[in-house]
Write an enzyme that holds these catalytic residues in place. Structure first.
Site, PDB file in Angstrom:
ATOM      1  N   GLU A   1       0.844   8.051  -2.979  1.00  9.29           N
ATOM      2  CA  GLU A   1       0.707   6.737  -3.344  1.00  9.29           C
ATOM      3  C   GLU A   1       1.919   6.296  -4.196  1.00  9.29           C
ATOM      4  O   GLU A   1       2.590   5.363  -3.941  1.00  9.29           O
ATOM      5  CB  GLU A   1      -0.596   6.610  -4.004  1.00  9.29           C
ATOM      6  CG  GLU A   1      -1.935   6.962  -3.098  1.00  9.29           C
ATOM      7  CD  GLU A   1      -2.106   5.670  -2.353  1.00  9.29           C
ATOM      8  OE1 GLU A   1      -1.609   4.656  -2.468  1.00  9.29           O
ATOM      9  OE2 GLU A   1      -3.078   5.720  -1.410  1.00  9.29           O
TER      10      GLU A   1
ATOM     11  N   SER B   1      -6.038  -0.696  -2.809  1.00  9.40           N
ATOM     12  CA  SER B   1      -5.540  -0.747  -4.014  1.00  9.40           C
ATOM     13  C   SER B   1      -6.561  -1.416  -4.991  1.00  9.40           C
ATOM     14  O   SER B   1      -7.582  -1.043  -4.906  1.00  9.40           O
ATOM     15  CB  SER B   1      -3.943  -1.417  -4.143  1.00  9.40           C
ATOM     16  OG  SER B   1      -3.437  -1.290  -5.077  1.00  9.40           O
TER      17      SER B   1
ATOM     18  N   HIS C   1       2.178   4.018  -1.253  1.00  9.74           N
ATOM     19  CA  HIS C   1       1.254   2.941  -1.378  1.00  9.74           C
ATOM     20  C   HIS C   1       1.366   1.673  -0.423  1.00  9.74           C
ATOM     21  O   HIS C   1       2.543   1.306  -0.193  1.00  9.74           O
ATOM     22  CB  HIS C   1       1.351   2.628  -2.643  1.00  9.74           C
ATOM     23  CG  HIS C   1       0.244   1.665  -3.448  1.00  9.74           C
ATOM     24  ND1 HIS C   1      -1.187   2.353  -3.261  1.00  9.74           N
ATOM     25  CD2 HIS C   1      -0.024   0.749  -3.930  1.00  9.74           C
ATOM     26  CE1 HIS C   1      -2.057   1.329  -3.903  1.00  9.74           C
ATOM     27  NE2 HIS C   1      -1.270   0.457  -4.252  1.00  9.74           N
TER      28      HIS C   1
END
Length: 497
Positions: A325, A191, A416
């Site tokens: 995600e 991320s 995610h």
């Protein structure tokens, strides 16, 4: 081994000796300060290497963290916060402490959290599995939010980036004492951490400090110099102080943390409420206000542009994302949007009518909220990853692309951060069951973690590099496969933004 003082491992660093602790077949050295505490005169300054200490430093417990409030319910990863001023630390996990001749490959991991949250102290980031496979692992902290990335009139920009660089310099100067090879360093992150390592890939000042990059679900967003100044001035104005180190230093840490999270500190107070604003910000890349700044000096260009210009082409690169995600970004609006036209809503968040219609038509199995969420996923993560892979392929630089497609049994999508416990092969760690179910497939961890080990050790993760015309992509699933042109579905999205 016992955990008594006599039986605890000790290693000499450039600043002094540190004492870690044994865990099965490896040792952990936690909370080793690589920089002076960023407080007082150093609060908004470039990081300064930590001064030497005389006594043996106890490195058996995690050090203070820049994150002050744990956000596991938001980030899905348990990332604890620890109080204290000395927040710029490294955690080192090694199977060969004190063996300078071991020369094991090294993984340096940068945590995510949108550049405003996250902690290196997560049990998921423990390097035990990598140690088992002969890799020394380092988890680093850095200043977050405004302290790390906010514009201040008389302070250096990108203080968080400077923290990353100083941590890597610490690794260069000290990792041999922990059994690692400073000439075999791979930087990795997820991320915002994935964005951090891609940023470092494009920063010439950092180029000599690592050899390989493994970028997981990277956000490639950056902040322009003009926007950074606007945000910084707005925050200072909201606090009633001058936008200088002196003015901002009068504010408590708690006050700045509150201000940096207030939308009206940087937006017009007269702006009408817009339920689609968060999606628009995510899809446009403007959601991250406190992030690396393209300052024309340390960070000379946005990630995509720098890669397209060939910056960092000498480094081997793996990058990819989960398939879904941020699909949950619109989940709360599912009932509200049930009867809305997805193409019309895509247009409302800034997509051209032609592109919106084409995107909606390409996803007939998704409802309106699902279409919006997938669009955010594709524009934030998957399309930028493909664009970077394309740029590398065009320039003849090594790059390997992947997708993590396995579906979480608890969330129903490849959300995610779902891939992180598979990367670290820590399926039995705290909170993994919440995101991956009670019986996540060990074979998938073997595939994901095994590919990372191969890449860190050899520079090749074990599947074909991304080159034209095949454009092969590793798809991590049960079973894992290689798919030709495996990111073709996001190939036209750049024109939709």
């Amino acid at each position: 081994m016992t955990d008594s003082t006599l039986d605890r491992p000790e290693v000499t660093t450039t600043a002094g000796r540190v004492r870690g602790r044994w865990r099965d077949a490896s040792a952990a050295f936690l909370g080793i300060p690589f920089a002076e505490p960023p407080v007082g005169e150093l609060r908004f300054a470039a990081p300064v290497p930590h001064r030497p200490w005389e006594e043996v430093l106890d490195a058996g417990e995690h050090g203070a963290t820049p994150q002050r409030t744990a956000l596991a319910e938001i980030t899905l990863i348990p990332e604890p916060s620890y109080p204290g001023e000395s927040t710029l630390n490294v955690d080192v996990f090694t199977p060969r402490p004190g063996d300078a001749d071991a020369k094991l490959p090294v993984l340096v991991y940068v945590h995510g959290g949108g550049y405003v949250a996250g902690s290196p102290a997560s049990p998921w980031y423990d390097g035990a599995a990598f140690n088992r496979d002969g890799i020394v692992t380092v988890s680093v902290s850095y200043r977050l939010g405004f302290d790390g990335f906010g514009w201040i009139e008389d302070a250096p920009a990108n203080r968080g980036v400077l923290d990353w660089i100083l941590a890597l310099e610490w690794v260069r100067d000290n990792i041999a004492s922990f059994g690692g090879d400073p000439a075999q360093v791979t930087i990795a992150g997820q991320s915002a951490g994935g964005g951090a390592v891609l940023t470092l890939l494009t920063v010439p000042r950092a180029a000599h400090l690592f050899q390989r990059v493994y970028s997981i679900s990277a956000t490639t967003a950056s902040v322009t110099r003009e926007d950074a100044e606007r945000y910084g001035r707005a925050l200072a104005a909201a606090a009633g102080v001058e936008p200088t180190r002196a003015g901002l230093s009068t504010l408590t840490e708690e006050r700045i943390l509150a201000l940096q999270g207030e939308d009206d500190a940087v937006a017009s107070p007269d702006a009408p409420a817009d339920p689609l604003a968060p999606l628009r910000a995510l899809a446009s890349g403007s959601a991250l206000r406190w992030a690396p700044v393209v300052d024309g000096d340390l960070v000379s260009a946005p990630i995509g542009a720098a890669v397209a210009d060939g910056v960092g082409a000498d480094k081997a690169l793996v990058l990819g994302a989960t398939d879904n995600e941020f699909n949950l970004a619109a989940a709360d609006m599912r009932e509200t949007l049930a009867d809305a036209d997805p193409a019309a809503l895509l247009t409302a968040i800034g997509v051209s009518e032609e592109a919106a219609g084409a995107y909606a038509a390409a996803h007939p199995d998704l409802d309106t909220a699902g279409t919006l969420g997938q669009f955010v996923t594709d524009t934030m993560f998957r399309a930028p990853a493909r664009a970077i892979a394309e740029s590398r392929a065009a320039g003849g630089a090594p790059a390997w692309a992947y997708r993590f497609a396995w579906t979480s049994p608890t969330f129903g999508t490849a959300v995610h951060r779902l891939d992180v416990p598979f990367f670290f092969d820590c399926l039995h760690s705290e909170r993994v069951g919440y995101i991956a179910g009670e019986q996540p497939p060990a074979s998938l961890a073997d595939d994901v973690h095994g590919a990372a080990v191969r890449f860190i050790a050899t520079g090749d993760p074990g599947w074909p590099a991304y080159t034209a015309p095949e454009r092969d992509v590793q798809v991590f699933d049960v079973p894992t496969t290689v798919v030709r042109d495996g990111l073709a579905d996001v190939g036209a999205l750049q024109s939709a933004r």
